[in-house]
Write a protein that holds these residues in place. Structure first.
Motif, PDB file in Angstrom:
ATOM      1  N   UNK A  17       0.815  -1.213   0.000  1.00  0.00           N
ATOM      2  CA  UNK A  17       0.000   0.000   0.000  1.00  0.00           C
ATOM      3  C   UNK A  17       0.846   1.260   0.000  1.00  0.00           C
ATOM      4  N   UNK A  18       0.191   2.339  -0.358  1.00  0.00           N
ATOM      5  CA  UNK A  18       0.850   3.642  -0.378  1.00  0.00           C
ATOM      6  C   UNK A  18       1.183   4.085   1.041  1.00  0.00           C
ATOM      7  N   UNK A  19       2.323   4.715   1.227  1.00  0.00           N
ATOM      8  CA  UNK A  19       2.742   5.186   2.549  1.00  0.00           C
ATOM      9  C   UNK A  19       1.796   6.279   3.041  1.00  0.00           C
ATOM     10  N   UNK A  20       1.583   6.320   4.344  1.00  0.00           N
ATOM     11  CA  UNK A  20       0.742   7.349   4.944  1.00  0.00           C
ATOM     12  C   UNK A  20       1.442   7.910   6.179  1.00  0.00           C
ATOM     13  N   UNK A  21       0.942   9.037   6.637  1.00  0.00           N
ATOM     14  CA  UNK A  21       1.470   9.699   7.817  1.00  0.00           C
ATOM     15  C   UNK A  21       0.315   9.864   8.794  1.00  0.00           C
ATOM     16  N   UNK A  22       0.532   9.458  10.052  1.00  0.00           N
ATOM     17  CA  UNK A  22      -0.508   9.627  11.060  1.00  0.00           C
ATOM     18  C   UNK A  22      -0.120  10.762  11.995  1.00  0.00           C
ATOM     19  N   UNK A  23      -1.066  11.688  12.201  1.00  0.00           N
ATOM     20  CA  UNK A  23      -0.859  12.833  13.083  1.00  0.00           C
ATOM     21  C   UNK A  23      -2.093  12.986  13.971  1.00  0.00           C
ATOM     22  N   UNK A  24      -1.941  13.787  15.024  1.00  0.00           N
ATOM     23  CA  UNK A  24      -3.078  14.118  15.882  1.00  0.00           C
ATOM     24  C   UNK A  24      -3.391  15.593  15.724  1.00  0.00           C
ATOM     25  N   UNK A  25      -4.680  15.920  15.786  1.00  0.00           N
ATOM     26  CA  UNK A  25      -5.127  17.305  15.754  1.00  0.00           C
ATOM     27  C   UNK A  25      -5.921  17.531  17.034  1.00  0.00           C
ATOM     28  N   UNK A  26      -5.566  18.589  17.778  1.00  0.00           N
ATOM     29  CA  UNK A  26      -6.242  18.864  19.048  1.00  0.00           C
ATOM     30  C   UNK A  26      -6.728  20.303  19.092  1.00  0.00           C
ATOM     31  N   UNK A  27      -7.862  20.471  19.775  1.00  0.00           N
ATOM     32  CA  UNK A  27      -8.407  21.804  20.017  1.00  0.00           C
ATOM     33  C   UNK A  27      -9.143  21.772  21.338  1.00  0.00           C
ATOM     34  N   UNK A  28      -8.962  22.827  22.123  1.00  0.00           N
ATOM     35  CA  UNK A  28      -9.661  22.937  23.400  1.00  0.00           C
ATOM     36  C   UNK A  28     -10.401  24.260  23.440  1.00  0.00           C
ATOM     37  N   UNK A  29     -11.725  24.167  23.500  1.00  0.00           N
ATOM     38  CA  UNK A  29     -12.554  25.351  23.710  1.00  0.00           C
ATOM     39  C   UNK A  29     -12.681  25.545  25.214  1.00  0.00           C
ATOM     40  N   UNK A  30     -13.406  26.540  25.622  1.00  0.00           N
ATOM     41  CA  UNK A  30     -13.573  26.803  27.049  1.00  0.00           C
ATOM     42  C   UNK A  30     -14.304  25.648  27.736  1.00  0.00           C
ATOM     43  N   UNK A  31     -15.279  25.079  27.060  1.00  0.00           N
ATOM     44  CA  UNK A  31     -16.143  24.079  27.694  1.00  0.00           C
ATOM     45  C   UNK A  31     -15.936  22.640  27.232  1.00  0.00           C
ATOM     46  N   UNK A  32     -15.128  22.426  26.202  1.00  0.00           N
ATOM     47  CA  UNK A  32     -14.922  21.062  25.699  1.00  0.00           C
ATOM     48  C   UNK A  32     -13.646  21.011  24.877  1.00  0.00           C
ATOM     49  N   UNK A  33     -13.215  19.791  24.604  1.00  0.00           N
ATOM     50  CA  UNK A  33     -11.996  19.613  23.818  1.00  0.00           C
ATOM     51  C   UNK A  33     -12.153  18.411  22.897  1.00  0.00           C
ATOM     52  N   UNK A  34     -11.280  18.357  21.901  1.00  0.00           N
ATOM     53  CA  UNK A  34     -11.314  17.236  20.962  1.00  0.00           C
ATOM     54  C   UNK A  34      -9.899  16.883  20.537  1.00  0.00           C
ATOM     55  N   UNK A  35      -9.667  15.607  20.373  1.00  0.00           N
ATOM     56  CA  UNK A  35      -8.412  15.083  19.853  1.00  0.00           C
ATOM     57  C   UNK A  35      -8.774  14.102  18.754  1.00  0.00           C
ATOM     58  N   UNK A  36      -8.241  14.325  17.578  1.00  0.00           N
ATOM     59  CA  UNK A  36      -8.524  13.463  16.433  1.00  0.00           C
ATOM     60  C   UNK A  36      -7.242  12.928  15.844  1.00  0.00           C
ATOM     61  N   UNK A  37      -7.200  11.642  15.556  1.00  0.00           N
ATOM     62  CA  UNK A  37      -6.093  11.051  14.802  1.00  0.00           C
ATOM     63  C   UNK A  37      -6.463  11.114  13.333  1.00  0.00           C
ATOM     64  N   UNK A  38      -5.509  11.522  12.520  1.00  0.00           N
ATOM     65  CA  UNK A  38      -5.759  11.673  11.089  1.00  0.00           C
ATOM     66  C   UNK A  38      -4.633  10.988  10.330  1.00  0.00           C
ATOM     67  N   UNK A  39      -4.985  10.235   9.319  1.00  0.00           N
ATOM     68  CA  UNK A  39      -4.016   9.610   8.437  1.00  0.00           C
ATOM     69  C   UNK A  39      -4.074  10.331   7.104  1.00  0.00           C
ATOM     70  N   UNK A  40      -2.917  10.874   6.693  1.00  0.00           N
ATOM     71  CA  UNK A  40      -2.844  11.649   5.458  1.00  0.00           C
ATOM     72  C   UNK A  40      -1.682  11.153   4.610  1.00  0.00           C
ATOM     73  N   UNK A  41      -1.658  11.619   3.389  1.00  0.00           N
ATOM     74  CA  UNK A  41      -0.571  11.254   2.471  1.00  0.00           C
ATOM     75  C   UNK A  41       0.696  12.036   2.829  1.00  0.00           C
ATOM     76  N   UNK A  42       1.859  11.461   2.576  1.00  0.00           N
ATOM     77  CA  UNK A  42       3.100  12.208   2.795  1.00  0.00           C
ATOM     78  C   UNK A  42       3.081  13.505   1.992  1.00  0.00           C
ATOM     79  N   UNK A  43       3.607  14.569   2.576  1.00  0.00           N
ATOM     80  CA  UNK A  43       3.627  15.857   1.892  1.00  0.00           C
ATOM     81  C   UNK A  43       2.403  16.710   2.158  1.00  0.00           C
ATOM     82  N   UNK A  44       1.407  16.170   2.858  1.00  0.00           N
ATOM     83  CA  UNK A  44       0.210  16.937   3.198  1.00  0.00           C
ATOM     84  C   UNK A  44       0.616  18.076   4.129  1.00  0.00           C
ATOM     85  N   UNK A  45       0.089  19.264   3.876  1.00  0.00           N
ATOM     86  CA  UNK A  45       0.432  20.403   4.725  1.00  0.00           C
ATOM     87  C   UNK A  45      -0.328  20.339   6.049  1.00  0.00           C
TER      88      UNK A  45
END
Length: 104
Positions: free
Chosen positions: A2-30
């Motif tokens: 399979x094609x190579x992928x890159x796994x990263x986490x994206x996080x955001x915290x608002x005043x009342x809640x937060x979210x953490x998402x794992x994302x798999x993207x193609x190499x070179x994705x900004x």
């Protein structure tokens, strides 16, 4: 194989809640493209993912529209401060000085 992928986490915290998402993207994705792919924009529609300041592990990224993600990056979305920390410290010091003056 399979094609190579890159796994990263994206996080955001608002005043009342937060979210953490794992994302798999193609190499070179900004970083900005990974933010958009994370789905955080649907959870927090008030956040402008196209313009918001971001960082990786606490370090602000100057140009997330051109910097590619690296495996294991934790992309943090920053929100404006509610109060200027310097002003808060100044007010706290003034209040402490006033309380000390009253005791004397």
């Amino acid at each position: 194989m399979g094609e190579a992928t890159v796994e990263v986490e994206v996080v955001y915290a608002a005043i009342d809640r937060q979210a953490l998402r794992s994302v798999t993207v193609a190499p070179g994705t900004t970083i900005r493209a990974a933010l958009l792919a994370s789905g955080i924009g649907q959870v927090f529609p008030e956040v402008d993912l196209a313009e918001c300041p971001v960082g990786i592990f606490g370090k602000v990224i100057a140009d997330p529209d051109t910097r590619p993600v690296q495996p294991g990056d934790r992309i943090e979305i920053y929100r404006p401060l509610l109060a200027d920390p310097k002003e808060v410290r100044r007010l706290r010091a003034a209040k402490a000085a006033e309380a000390k003056a009253r005791k004397q």
